[in-house]
Scaffold this active site. Structure first.
Site, PDB file in Angstrom:
ATOM      1  N   CYS A  72       1.678  -1.340   3.863  1.00 36.32           N
ATOM      2  CA  CYS A  72       1.891  -2.818   3.536  1.00 36.32           C
ATOM      3  C   CYS A  72       1.082  -3.085   2.411  1.00 36.32           C
ATOM      4  O   CYS A  72      -0.152  -3.431   2.312  1.00 36.32           O
ATOM      5  CB  CYS A  72       1.820  -3.484   4.959  1.00 36.32           C
ATOM      6  SG  CYS A  72       1.428  -5.267   4.580  1.00 36.32           S
ATOM      7  N   CYS A  75      -1.066  -6.132   3.016  1.00 36.93           N
ATOM      8  CA  CYS A  75      -2.131  -5.872   3.683  1.00 36.93           C
ATOM      9  C   CYS A  75      -3.295  -5.545   3.152  1.00 36.93           C
ATOM     10  O   CYS A  75      -4.534  -5.709   3.094  1.00 36.93           O
ATOM     11  CB  CYS A  75      -1.826  -4.732   4.780  1.00 36.93           C
ATOM     12  SG  CYS A  75      -0.403  -5.658   5.923  1.00 36.93           S
TER      13      CYS A  75
END
Ligand SMILES: [Zn+2]
Length: 143
Positions: A71, A74
Site C-alpha cells: 500500500c 501506507c
C-alpha cells in the site's frame, strides 16, 4: 496526573503487564520480565497472537495503524506515524498491524481500506480515521 499513580503497560515482546509510575512513563521504562523497552517512542509491531492481550491490558491509549507493504499511502505515512510516536512518547502507544500477515486483528475491526488508524482505550475503539496523514495531523487527531 497524580505522581503516585501507576499505569499498567503491557509488553509487546513477552506479554507481561508492568506497573509503571505515571511520572516515569517518559523515562524509557523497560519490561520487568524480559527487559525490552515498554514505551520506545516508536511504533510497536502487533500480531494476531499478541494484539488482544496487548491493547486490552494497556492503560495508555493505543493508536493502531492498519497497513500493508503493498500500500503506497501506507508507506508514505510510515515516517509521519513514527514521528508522531516519538512526539507522544510516554503518553500514547503507537502500534502497527500488517493486515496481510495478521488479518484477524484487522477483521475484528472491519478494516476495509488502509491505512486506517484506530485509537483504542482499554481495548475499546475510541475513534478511527482512514487515509494517510502528516505527523502534525496525526498528533492533532490523537488529541
Ligand atoms: Zn517483556
Amino acid at each position: 496526573m497524580d505522581s503516585t499513580a501507576t499505569r499498567h503497560v503491557a509488553c509487546a515482546h513477552c506479554g507481561a503487564v508492568n506497573r509503571v509510575p505515571a511520572a516515569r512513563l517518559g523515562e524509557d521504562p523497560t519490561c520487568g520480565r524480559c527487559g525490552h523497552a515498554l514505551l520506545p517512542g516508536a511504533p510497536i509491531e502487533l500480531t494476531d497472537a499478541n494484539f488482544d492481550a496487548f491493547v486490552g491490558r494497556s492503560e495508555l491509549p493505543v493508536v493502531v495503524d492498519f497497513w500493508a507493504p503493498w500500500c503506497g499511502p501506507c508507506r508514505t505515512m510510515a515516517p509521519a506515524f513514527a514521528q508522531a510516536a516519538a512526539q507522544l512518547k510516554g503518553q500514547v502507544i503507537f502500534a502497527k498491524v500488517d493486515t496481510d500477515e495478521h488479518p484477524r486483528a484487522a477483521g475484528r475491526f472491519g478494516i476495509r481500506s488502509i491505512p486506517t488508524m484506530v485509537k483504542l482505550q482499554g481495548g475499546n475503539e475510541v475513534q478511527r480515521t482512514s487515509g494517510a496523514m502528516q505527523a502534525g495531523q496525526i498528533v492533532g487527531w490523537v488529541g
